[in-house]
Scaffold this motif. Structure first.
Motif, PDB file in Angstrom:
ATOM      1  N   UNK A 330       0.854  -1.203   0.000  1.00  0.00           N
ATOM      2  CA  UNK A 330       0.000   0.000   0.000  1.00  0.00           C
ATOM      3  C   UNK A 330       0.883   1.244   0.000  1.00  0.00           C
ATOM      4  N   UNK A 331       1.597   1.489  -1.104  1.00  0.00           N
ATOM      5  CA  UNK A 331       2.600   2.554  -1.090  1.00  0.00           C
ATOM      6  C   UNK A 331       2.017   3.960  -0.973  1.00  0.00           C
ATOM      7  N   UNK A 332       0.682   4.116  -1.184  1.00  0.00           N
ATOM      8  CA  UNK A 332       0.135   5.471  -1.091  1.00  0.00           C
ATOM      9  C   UNK A 332       0.030   5.923   0.359  1.00  0.00           C
ATOM     10  N   UNK A 333       0.108   4.978   1.279  1.00  0.00           N
ATOM     11  CA  UNK A 333       0.046   5.381   2.679  1.00  0.00           C
ATOM     12  C   UNK A 333       1.451   5.353   3.270  1.00  0.00           C
ATOM     13  N   UNK A 334       1.842   6.421   3.993  1.00  0.00           N
ATOM     14  CA  UNK A 334       3.228   6.469   4.471  1.00  0.00           C
ATOM     15  C   UNK A 334       3.564   5.342   5.451  1.00  0.00           C
ATOM     16  N   UNK A 335       4.858   5.047   5.513  1.00  0.00           N
ATOM     17  CA  UNK A 335       5.337   3.923   6.317  1.00  0.00           C
ATOM     18  C   UNK A 335       4.926   4.022   7.787  1.00  0.00           C
ATOM     19  N   UNK A 351       8.096   6.636  14.031  1.00  0.00           N
ATOM     20  CA  UNK A 351       8.380   6.527  12.590  1.00  0.00           C
ATOM     21  C   UNK A 351       7.835   7.740  11.831  1.00  0.00           C
ATOM     22  N   UNK A 352       6.656   8.227  12.239  1.00  0.00           N
ATOM     23  CA  UNK A 352       6.065   9.382  11.546  1.00  0.00           C
ATOM     24  C   UNK A 352       6.936  10.616  11.761  1.00  0.00           C
ATOM     25  N   UNK A 476      -2.604  12.426   8.724  1.00  0.00           N
ATOM     26  CA  UNK A 476      -2.311  12.219   7.305  1.00  0.00           C
ATOM     27  C   UNK A 476      -2.872  13.402   6.537  1.00  0.00           C
ATOM     28  N   UNK A 477      -2.165  13.812   5.486  1.00  0.00           N
ATOM     29  CA  UNK A 477      -2.646  14.968   4.720  1.00  0.00           C
ATOM     30  C   UNK A 477      -3.706  14.545   3.698  1.00  0.00           C
ATOM     31  N   UNK A 478      -4.818  15.250   3.741  1.00  0.00           N
ATOM     32  CA  UNK A 478      -5.883  15.024   2.758  1.00  0.00           C
ATOM     33  C   UNK A 478      -6.018  16.280   1.922  1.00  0.00           C
TER      34      UNK A 478
END
Ligand SMILES: Nc1ncnc2c1ncn2[C@@H]1O[C@H](COP(=O)(O)OP(=O)(O)OP(=O)(O)O)[C@@H](O)[C@H]1O
Length: 622
Positions: A330-335, A351-352, A476-478
């Motif tokens: 799911x690469x669209x969501x950050x690690x 991690x964030x 998360x940025x929307x």
């Protein structure tokens, strides 16, 4: 070469845990998840010693023993969730999610008052901490969860100095781990195209899902057909070899379980290597286990693994490799957020923060006010390249604030925290809440820096070359909904507005009502789903007075939060009449008091409506 359909590695079930099929009593569950008491003998020794070396050594041991107590329980929870899945003990699975989320802080909170009372000078004794940290690092060297133990150590210290403006870093520091090798958590099963039902049965078997099944043969045939259809765009050829890579972990949440991995097709001369993600979703119905759905699309996996839902409990303890694998799928969501969705919230937090610092270092971009309407309660900022938005809550709202009364900064933070702790029903963004964070002054654009320092915000101070934030919320940025609606194609805008109604309904199912109906409190994700991101005006739906319009009394004459569903559409402030109509046509019930009162009754009766976390079209039997 591997025989088709056979495991390429030593066959073994995901974990060797036995699966009692009996529900656990509430008291057994509490007992199984109770954190052991701190080591009082060690604490006593720590308090009594005058020798600095001894003190540092004992402090490290006290902290490590508390971490070990925490970690032991947190590792027990996935096994308990698996047992609850087999026993169809749904109240236990919900309870386990709640316990897991509070466990880390509970463990730290157990120790902090004891340290503060016994050794009040400890928090400020820099030398002891430096020495103790070295002892701790030596003690954890070589342990898989060394970074986690170190993060725990920093959290403990942060809590001890929480009354002061003293940032303690949110990174894994010297305990950082090398990059995770996914192979360590993946089982490879060789197959030949088209994938046969027998291979699916082997995948389920190898994962330890041994039944009893309602209709294993039927499920395996349907799953194989679903995979065949999903592989079609990759131009498969009969007889071509494939590899099914499956995480050696069960993932358990609420009423479901799943297996996650991917299918790889090799370079074929006329075709490059190809792969699709794979999620096999299982239910345990009263007549046996069922493969409910097969997902082979990254966006759909992301939807199922959303950080806006309760987290999955993963039975494999290798959290770095699992997070990395999920990120590849799911690469669209950050690690960073991949850690949280398997229950490693604190590591996700670390991690964030690392990701944000890395984004800044790499891009050289500055943090500036986030695009969209400026907040009256929050100041939101981001970098163009960043996957995240950072927010602080003002001490007092600006003059444009919509409501007569402001509950205060602490009340707003409590609301953000409440949303973090609940099952966000798939429609509310998670909040990562940091305390006493230090960010280099050079990270900020001059306008934002001025605003942060001059808007009379007591929770931000300038300390030499850095800003220290008493609290910092990261989401998360929307794309804020009003911005999305002005730029999206007509069909996408319509879909977003309809999705907004679903979002409001899901939130209601989680007993959350946003009394600020304005559409600007919502955002659209990269997979085009709508989420609520602003929580200063959220209330428990069961506390809200739902009224029809008229009769009297007028809302302003009643105490508490009064909501008139007939005013919903106007409250959303969607300018385009066509989009307003689309919303009304898709969700007429949202404008009716009956819907809201019905939901309130259901919530009060303890009935929690089901939240669907994959498209119905992916279910094998509809
Ligand atoms: N997660 C997010 N993704 C993208 N933009 C965001 C996010 N959170 C906030 N923003 C942007 O920052 C602005 C202010 O944030 P937010 O809505 O949380 O502040 P607020 O002060 O609570 O707003 P209001 O005045 O409506 O109460 C939003 O209008 C939006 O433009």
């Amino acid at each position: 070469m591997d025989e088709p359909g056979r495991c390429a590695r030593t066959p073994a079930t995901i974990d060797s845990m036995t699966t009692p099929h009996q529900p656990l009593s509430a008291s057994d569950l509490e007992a199984a998840t109770r954190i052991a008491e701190p080591d009082f003998e060690l604490l006593d020794a720590l308090i009594r010693t005058d020798d600095p070396d001894d003190q540092a050594h004992t402090l490290a041991r006290v902290a490590l023993s508390a971490f070990d107590n925490y970690y032991a329980v947190s590792r027990r929870i996935p096994a308990l969730a698996k047992a609850a899945f087999y026993a169809r003990d749904w109240p236990a699975t919900v309870r386990l999610s709640k316990i897991r989320i509070g466990l880390y802080t509970a463990c730290i909170d157990q120790l902090v008052p004891l340290l503060k009372a016994g050794l009040p000078e400890l928090a400020n004794d820099e030398k002891v901490w430096v020495r103790a940290e070295a002892e701790l690092l030596a003690a954890i060297a070589g342990r898989y969860e060394a970074d986690f133990a170190f993060a725990f150590w920093q959290s403990l210290r942060r809590k001890l100095v929480s009354d002061e403006w003293r940032p303690v870093s949110y990174d894994t520091g010297p305990a950082a781990r090398p990059p995770a090798a996914i192979a360590a958590v993946v089982r490879t099963i060789a197959a030949t195209l088209p994938i046969q039902p027998e291979v699916i049965r082997n995948v389920l078997d190898a994962a330890g899902f041994t039944g009893p099944w309602r209709d294993l043969d039927g499920d395996a045939a349907l799953a194989a057909a679903a995979i065949e259809a999903a592989l079609e765009p990759l131009s498969p050829r009969a007889g071509e070899t494939a590899k099914i890579e499956i995480a050696e972990s069960g993932f358990f949440r609420n009423r479901g379980a799943c297996l996650v991995g991917r299918i790889r097709l090799r370079d074929r001369g006329d075709m490059p290597p190809r792969n699709i993600p794979l999620l096999v979703a299982l239910l345990n119905e009263d007549d046996g286990l069922v493969v409910d759905a097969v997902l082979c699309d990254s966006d759909e996996l992301q939807f199922a693994f959303s950080s806006t839902l309760a987290n999955y409990h993963a039975t494999n303890p290798r959290y770095h490799e699992l997070a990395r694998l999920l990120h590849e799928l799911m690469p669209k969501r950050p690690l960073g957020t991949q850690y949280s969705c398997i229950g490693f919230h604190h590591l996700g937090k670390v991690a964030v923060m690392n990701e944000i610092l890395t984004e800044h270092r790499r891009s050289k971009e500055k943090l500036a006010t986030a695009p969209g309407f400026k907040g009256t309660v929050a100041i939101a900022f981001t970098m163009p390249c960043s996957a995240y938005v950072l927010k602080i809550i003002r001490d007092h709202p600006t003059d444009d604030y919509k409501f007569d009364y402001f509950d205060g900064l602490d009340a707003v933070l409590r609301k953000y925290n409440l949303v973090h702790e609940i099952d966000r029903a798939g429609s509310m963004l998670d909040n990562i809440i940091y305390s006493n964070v230090k960010l280099a002054r050079t990270m900020f654009a001059p306008d934002l820096l001025d605003e942060l320092l001059e808007a009379g915000i007591g929770t931000v101070t300038l300390e030499r070359d850095a800003l220290v934030f008493r609290h910092l919320i990261v989401q998360i940025k929307l794309t804020p909904l009003p911005l999305y609606l002005t730029t999206a194609a007509a069909a996408d805008a319509r879909a977003a507005v309809i999705n907004l109604g679903d979002c409001i309904k899901n939130n209601a199912a989680a007993d959350i009502f946003n009394k600020d109906l304005d559409g600007r409190n919502y955002g659209v994700s990269r997979i085009r789903k709508v989420y609520l991101f602003d929580y200063d005006a959220v209330e428990q739906l069961t506390e809200v007075k739902v009224r029809s319009t008229p009769p009297m009394p007028r809302a302003e004459d009643e105490d508490g939060v009064v909501f008139r569903p007939a005013q919903m559409l106007e409250g959303l402030r969607i300018d385009d009449p066509g989009l307003r109509r689309a919303f009304r046509d898709a969700h007429p019930e949202l404008m009716q008091p009956d819907y809201w009162e019905g939901m309130q009754h259901a919530l009060r009766a303890g009935k929690v409506p089901k939240v669907m976390n994959y498209p119905t079209s992916r279910r094998l039997r509809r």
